[in-house]
Design a protein around this motif. Structure first.
Motif, PDB file in Angstrom:
ATOM      1  N   ALA B 119       4.417   7.898   8.772  1.00  0.00           N
ATOM      2  CA  ALA B 119       5.681   7.749   8.150  1.00  0.00           C
ATOM      3  C   ALA B 119       5.578   8.575   6.666  1.00  0.00           C
ATOM      4  N   PRO B 121       5.737  11.578   5.600  1.00  0.00           N
ATOM      5  CA  PRO B 121       6.717  12.555   5.236  1.00  0.00           C
ATOM      6  C   PRO B 121       8.059  11.993   4.824  1.00  0.00           C
ATOM      7  N   MET B 122       8.257  10.879   5.265  1.00  0.00           N
ATOM      8  CA  MET B 122       9.677  10.171   5.269  1.00  0.00           C
ATOM      9  C   MET B 122       9.798   9.941   3.648  1.00  0.00           C
ATOM     10  N   SER B 125      10.893  12.669   1.717  1.00  0.00           N
ATOM     11  CA  SER B 125      12.042  13.657   2.094  1.00  0.00           C
ATOM     12  C   SER B 125      13.089  13.728   0.879  1.00  0.00           C
TER      13      SER B 125
END
Lengths: 86, 595
Positions: B119, B121-122, B125
């Protein structure tokens, strides 16, 4: 393997609800499903993976399906991505 | 037993009212655990322990989903289905199990590491919608970790009846379940005016504060607390004197409320017979019902951003149509003015930041960049117009060009609907909010083309004085009564009347008795206030004659500062309307301060 490009048209992109719907549909098939965006490749049967793509409106994704039922799966999943509404 | 001293903490009031009750401290932090190497051969057991934890977390979430769905509706429950999908993600489960087996680590560590990797990279973002999902991942992982560690989930279900909740913030799943019968008051250390929790508290009429610094350091479970949703205070361990002071204040409010209740069925008409359209500002259906109950004449401001927040995605045309139609039918024949999405800046797009949000990408500006958002909303508004007296207005307009562009989109949408043979009111009134100084200065031009103008006094004041009232270093400079703001308001009202259209004002100024006095003096046609403020506002309108108010207003406009204006208005109120002044100021409580 069957693969092809899909453009996301919905206003906020491939957000949580359509991602969940996509996973549910992908799980109906035996084939492996992958989504590729900007060099990143994620499992199409993982909602977390799909959300990390952050596919906004206008994003172009490559859908890859590999397995026995890949033809049917590709058709159905491509249609689902294309119909992501606003 | 050690007696604890009284402590007073300040916060930002987001939902008015008083509450007294025992404190319940709600903590929602990631539970602590350590990295452990498990014995060879016990990986199987560890995997099973992990699977069991996920299974019970899933069954808890399913229960929660059904509860929220039957309580609040499907829209509110949607994010819980997303959490279930995140919890049961095959990659997360598979890779965690792999980690346990390959690295011989405990489930807690393996799970957390796996999530970090998947998770990661989330959270970084650049797109808020996706970054926001990281919060859900955190919510879900805390649930699983607590199951693994055998810790109890903090839950508002176990709160004693009549409690005051102290928390950093509530996860959305808990905020949606707040029960006003059980939770009497709510004090948050974090949160903001427009946070999910603040909005829920307001909708459920639970007195609430946000941004209360030092709260969790001070608050102790079981101690008594007073939440003062008027002054923005929480008093921990109130002294006997303080409690007495609050009790008599609460009684005064109660008596005041009862004497105003008789006005519900009366008209909002001044002493000299001018009818004022006294309407309500709402966000939810429940508030529309409250507005009816308090005797509002329709809805002067229907904020629609919340539909976005509740669903955590843009609402579809049909979803909007359903809500607009219900409110329109409820208020018929009175008007319902729907304001198009005022998203952006500090509102609704959690995690999205810009260096200068109030001068940035918000309101119509944002909608023009997402034309489908505006089109979908206008389609819903037009289709709802068949069912009642629906009007539309646009927020954050700074130029005529923006208004014309919005008008053009509305015309295109009308054509679309005609082609589809959908019914709608072809004469639908459209207006703009006057909330930027540029729009106020151009009011005469807007008045030539718009069906009405609605002054948004909160933003107009911020923009005119160049003061962000959320910034405590400059907030004291924020002043609705500043002559510069009043000149813009007066000019807008006169411009509207010159061109024969009506003009209203929605904002806190519309429910401030001194504000009302000067606005009635300027000749305002409509006032839109929160539903709970309707009875008080009606009483003010019915006590004033516009002739005297006009004279007071004229004198006040000769002054140079906001303070002088306020003093003049107060004097005018006392000398011309002594009975009203006495009634209003009997409520004014004393200043409350930490000694």
């Amino acid at each position: 393997m069957t693969s092809g490009e899909v453009t996301i048209k919905g206003e906020v992109g491939l957000h949580a609800r359509p991602a969940a719907d996509f996973v549910r549909e992908a799980e109906q098939y035996e084939s492996e499903v992958w989504l590729v965006k900007d060099g990143g490749k994620v499992n199409g049967k993982s909602i977390l993976g799909i959300l990390t793509l952050a596919a906004e409106k206008g994003s172009v994704l490559v859908l890859e399906v590999d397995g026995k039922d890949e033809k049917d799966a590709f058709k159905a999943l491509k249609a689902r991505l294309e119909s992501v509404e606003a | 037993m050690k007696r604890r001293r009284e402590r007073i903490l300040r916060g930002i009031p987001v939902s008015a009212g008083f509450a007294v009750g025992p404190v319940f401290v709600y903590r929602h932090e990631l539970p602590e655990f350590s990295e452990q190497t498990i014995e060879s051969g016990s990986a199987k057991e560890e995997v099973k322990r992990f699977r069991d934890a996920v299974k019970s977390a899933e069954s808890d979430l399913r229960k929660l989903h059904d509860e929220v769905k039957s309580d609040m509706g499907r829209d509110f429950a949607e994010f819980i289905s997303i959490q279930i999908a995140l919890l049961t993600d095959k990659d997360v489960l598979g890779q965690t199990e792999q980690f346990i087996t390959d690295e011989a680590k405990n489930a807690e560590f393996a799970y957390t590491e796996t999530l970090k990797r998947l998770a990661g990279p989330m959270a970084t973002s650049t797109v808020p919608f996706f970054r926001e999902r990281a919060l859900d991942v955190g919510d879900v992982s805390a649930r699983v970790l607590r199951q693994l560690l055998g810790e109890e989930l903090p839950s508002l279900h176990e709160v004693e009846q009549g409690s005051v909740i102290a928390a950093h913030d509530l996860p959305p799943s808990e905020a949606a379940l707040l029960d006003p019968q059980v939770v009497r008051g709510l004090v948050l250390e974090g949160g903001g005016r427009t946070s999910h929790t603040a909005i829920m508290a307001k909708a459920k009429e639970i007195p609430a504060l946000v941004g209360t610094e030092g709260l969790l350091h001070e608050a102790v479970k079981g101690q008594q607390a007073v939440v003062d949703g008027y002054r923005g205070l929480v008093v921990l361990n109130p002294s006997r004197n303080r409690l007495g002071q609050y009790q008599s204040e609460m009684e005064r409010y109660e008596r005041h409320r009862e004497s105003l209740a008789e006005l519900t069925a009366e008209e909002a008409v001044t002493q000299d017979g001018k009818m004022i359209d006294l309407s309500a500002n709402i966000e939810f259906l429940a508030e529309a019902r409250a507005a009816q109950k308090y005797g509002a004449r329709g809805i002067g401001l229907f904020r629609t951003e919340y539909m976005y927040l509740a669903r955590r995605r843009p609402p579809t045309e049909d979803e909007q149509l359903e809500v607009y139609t219900e409110v329109a039918k409820m208020c018929e024949p009175n008007p319902v003015i729907i304001r198009t999405f005022d998203i952006g800046g500090d509102k609704v797009v959690p995690g999205y930041t810009e260096p200068n949000p109030f001068l940035g990408w918000r309101g119509l500006r944002l909608c023009f960049d997402h034309p489908e958002l505006l089109r979908t909303q206008l389609r819903a508004v037009l289709r709802a117009s068949v069912f009642g007296n629906v009007k539309v207005m646009y927020p954050m307009v700074s130029t005529m060009g923006e208004w014309r562009r919005a008008r053009m989109i509305l015309e295109q949408v009308k054509k679309e609907l005609t082609k589809e043979k959908q019914e709608f009111n072809r004469q639908l009134d459209a207006g703009v909010m006057i909330e930027t100084p540029s729009a106020a200065m151009m009011a005469d031009q807007f008045a030539l083309e718009c069906a009405f103008l609605s002054i948004g006094s909160n933003d107009l004041t911020q923009y005119t004085l160049a003061v962000d009232r959320g910034n405590e270093r400059v907030a004291r400079l924020y002043d609705n009564f500043h002559p510069s703001v009043l000149r813009l308001i007066k000019g807008t009202i006169e411009a509207a009347h010159r061109h024969g259209i009506w003009v209203g004002l929605c904002g806190e100024f519309a429910s401030d008795p001194l504000g009302m006095l000067i606005l009635l003096g300027f000749g305002i046609d409509e006032l839109s206030v929160t539903p709970g403020a309707i009875p008080e506002a009606k009483n003010v309108i019915r006590s004033i004659d516009t002739g005297s108010a006009g004279e007071i207003a004229q004198a006040a406009m000769q002054l140079g500062t906001g303070l002088e204006v306020k003093r003049m208005l107060r004097q005018g109120l006392h000398s011309r309307f002594p009975k009203l002044a006495e009634f209003l100021f009997e409520l004014a409580g004393e200043e409350i301060d930490d000694e």
